[in-house]
Design a protein around this motif. Sequence first.
Motif, short mmCIF file in Angstrom:
data_model
loop_
_atom_site.label_atom_id
_atom_site.label_comp_id
_atom_site.label_asym_id
_atom_site.label_seq_id
_atom_site.Cartn_x
_atom_site.Cartn_y
_atom_site.Cartn_z
N GLY A 65 0.81 -1.22 0.00
CA GLY A 65 0.00 0.00 0.00
C GLY A 65 0.85 1.27 0.00
N GLY A 66 2.08 1.17 -0.52
CA GLY A 66 2.93 2.36 -0.64
C GLY A 66 3.68 2.72 0.63
N GLY A 67 3.76 1.79 1.60
CA GLY A 67 4.41 2.08 2.88
C GLY A 67 5.91 2.34 2.77
N TYR A 68 6.42 3.03 3.79
CA TYR A 68 7.86 3.33 3.89
C TYR A 68 8.46 2.50 5.03
CZ TYR A 68 7.80 7.58 0.93
OH TYR A 68 7.70 8.46 -0.12
N VAL A 69 9.74 2.10 4.86
CA VAL A 69 10.45 1.39 5.94
C VAL A 69 11.66 2.22 6.35
CG1 VAL A 69 11.63 -0.74 6.62
CG2 VAL A 69 9.77 -0.83 4.93
N TYR A 70 11.84 2.41 7.67
CA TYR A 70 13.00 3.13 8.20
C TYR A 70 13.72 2.21 9.18
CZ TYR A 70 10.33 7.21 6.57
OH TYR A 70 9.61 8.10 5.81
N VAL A 71 15.03 2.05 8.98
CA VAL A 71 15.80 1.17 9.86
C VAL A 71 16.99 1.95 10.42
CG1 VAL A 71 17.02 -1.05 10.02
CG2 VAL A 71 15.20 -0.76 8.31
N CYS A 72 17.16 1.90 11.74
CA CYS A 72 18.26 2.64 12.36
C CYS A 72 18.93 1.77 13.42
CB CYS A 72 17.72 3.93 12.99
SG CYS A 72 19.02 4.99 13.64
N GLY A 73 20.27 1.69 13.37
CA GLY A 73 21.01 0.89 14.35
C GLY A 73 22.29 0.33 13.77
N ALA A 74 22.74 -0.80 14.29
CA ALA A 74 24.01 -1.39 13.88
C ALA A 74 23.89 -2.09 12.53
CB ALA A 74 24.49 -2.38 14.94
N THR A 75 25.02 -2.15 11.79
CA THR A 75 25.01 -2.74 10.43
C THR A 75 24.53 -4.18 10.42
OG1 THR A 75 27.36 -3.11 10.81
CG2 THR A 75 26.79 -1.32 9.34
N ALA A 76 24.95 -5.00 11.41
CA ALA A 76 24.56 -6.42 11.43
C ALA A 76 23.04 -6.55 11.54
CB ALA A 76 25.25 -7.14 12.58
N MET A 77 22.44 -5.72 12.42
CA MET A 77 20.98 -5.72 12.57
C MET A 77 20.34 -5.30 11.25
SD MET A 77 18.22 -3.38 12.91
CE MET A 77 19.18 -1.88 13.07
N GLY A 78 20.88 -4.28 10.62
CA GLY A 78 20.34 -3.78 9.34
C GLY A 78 20.31 -4.86 8.28
N ARG A 79 21.38 -5.65 8.25
CA ARG A 79 21.48 -6.75 7.28
C ARG A 79 20.39 -7.80 7.55
NH1 ARG A 79 26.95 -6.76 7.34
NH2 ARG A 79 26.96 -8.17 9.12
N ASP A 80 20.25 -8.19 8.83
CA ASP A 80 19.26 -9.21 9.22
C ASP A 80 17.83 -8.73 8.92
OD1 ASP A 80 21.29 -10.84 10.07
OD2 ASP A 80 21.13 -10.24 12.18
#
Length: 602
Positions: free
Chosen positions: A547-562
């Motif tokens: 439905g056109g949603g946005y995702v924002y991820v903030c934190g450590a690189t390993a978490m971002g990858r997972d």
Amino acid sequence: GGGGAPKPEKKDDATEPDVKEEEDSDLVPMTVIFGSQTGTAEEFSETLAKEAKKNGFKATVKDIEEYDHEEELPNESFVVFLMSTFGEGQPTDSATNFDMWMKEQEDTSLLSNVTFCVFALGNKQYEKFCAMGKRTDKYLGRMGGQRLMKCGIGDDDASIEDDFMEWKEAFFAAAGARFATSKSEGDEKFTAEWTVDILDGKEAETYNSGFKPAPEFKDNIEMAKVITNKERRQKCIDGGSTREVIFDISDLSISYITADNLGIYPMNDPNTVQTILKKLHTDPDTVFRFQNHDKHLGLPAICSAKDVLLWHLDINNPPKKSLLNVLAGFAGDEKEANTLKSWASPAGKEEYKKNIEAPHMTILGILEAFPSLDVSFGNFVELVPKIQPRFYTISSSSNAQPSAISITMSVLKGGVCTNYLKDLKPGSDYAPIFVRPSTFRLPSKISTPIIMVGPGTGLAPFMGFVQEYEHKSKANGGKPAEGERVLFFGCRKRDVDFIYREELTAAKESGVLTGLQLAFSREEEKKVYVQHLISQQAQALWKMLSGGGYVYVCGATAMGRDVKEAFVEIARSEGGKSAEEAKAMLDTLQDSGRYVQELWST
């Protein structure tokens, strides 16, 4: 950044004959250009330039931001780029315009007379490792440039200095062969490039102590008063601490947008500064004038000895091998000189690790361990790396709180800036701050669904988002906006480090957050992290994304990858895509600004 007066034109009579010109006439000109975020690429560029002469080249170093690439690049004969990558494959702030220009060029013979070489700097923990340097190498080739050798790669997750030193050897060998230069066995001794004078009389008397930025610093930096400085954890176990620090900007010209980044210049420990000044036999109140002849100084041109060490020199990190090598030349004792040289040599890798890296030996440790070192204050200031500002994602909303900026930070053992900030007293202490834009921007339409993932201090920008939506809800008679807003937060235990617990619970109850998913990694037998909760919510999240949603991820690189892998899997399982298509979909969302990450390496 901040304008300033135009540079005065050089007068004809100011161009005195240069004695060195005759001996330089048979050297091959080489332009060294850097795009630097934390100062490493700049430092390496200076090292390259210093070693150019004995390899038969005359090097000029330029900051990519101050280089007129459209005019100058096609007319270079030999150019070297040292390019850092910022975040997920982005250029450094200074190289954004250059990056855009390269992508737009279609003339495949534009650089046909230019020989080029690239050294890319990055960190393996990021998915798009060294992307800016690799991109520069690709585009320069596409514009017809003659590639001297394949793109060099420096990994900050391992030893970027070792990578650079190996590349540098290969680079000078290739360049020497291409341009038929002759190597001279130049003296390895340090030659000062700075002019350092002691000021006395009126100039010294009118000196005001305190922080001042370097003349080349472009951001608007001001001293902001601390109005709140408080612990945000329920319990501080094992020295763990997360603090919220709020700065008053009501009387400053600084302004911000929700989830921007706040830059802060930390102050060094005054006791360490005092000890170093004693070792250098320098009175803390002596006022100096520093000149680096058209090059960056990294500190104010006029500064007292105490202020230079308090605010401008990086005296907290282990000295690089290149610095040890130069310091060896200042050792009166031959045995000490040889030890320093051996630690700095390629053969001394293990010695360097054992004696410098592992015990985290600083420049003061070196001065104490090698008492025969006799370095003048001026040389010391020129040689020691300059402090770089630290960046924190702002955790307040500019609409809800326009006259104050909040940040949320974990106090790190040995962390210079977090330990400086944790001791600032509200109401009386000030810190040098400035604002830089971040990639976190809320969708223009208030009802667009948003998915926020921020474990630990990765929660910071989302507290700004929560405040922003609360502010809009109040303006709307207490009625939350349409659309879904889901937050995934993780920490160890709910009664230890669940920061902003009250605010988040209230936001969920009021409908400002339509979903609050919590992962407490140390409360269950099996550790639960945010990516596990994301996988469990696959159906609902796929609906938001579709439905056109946005995702924002903030934190450590390993978490971002997972987390990214979890979303790829959702696109596969819920969207019926193949593994390839699912990954491509996430990449497209990322490129179009609908999947945004701000990650840091640990």
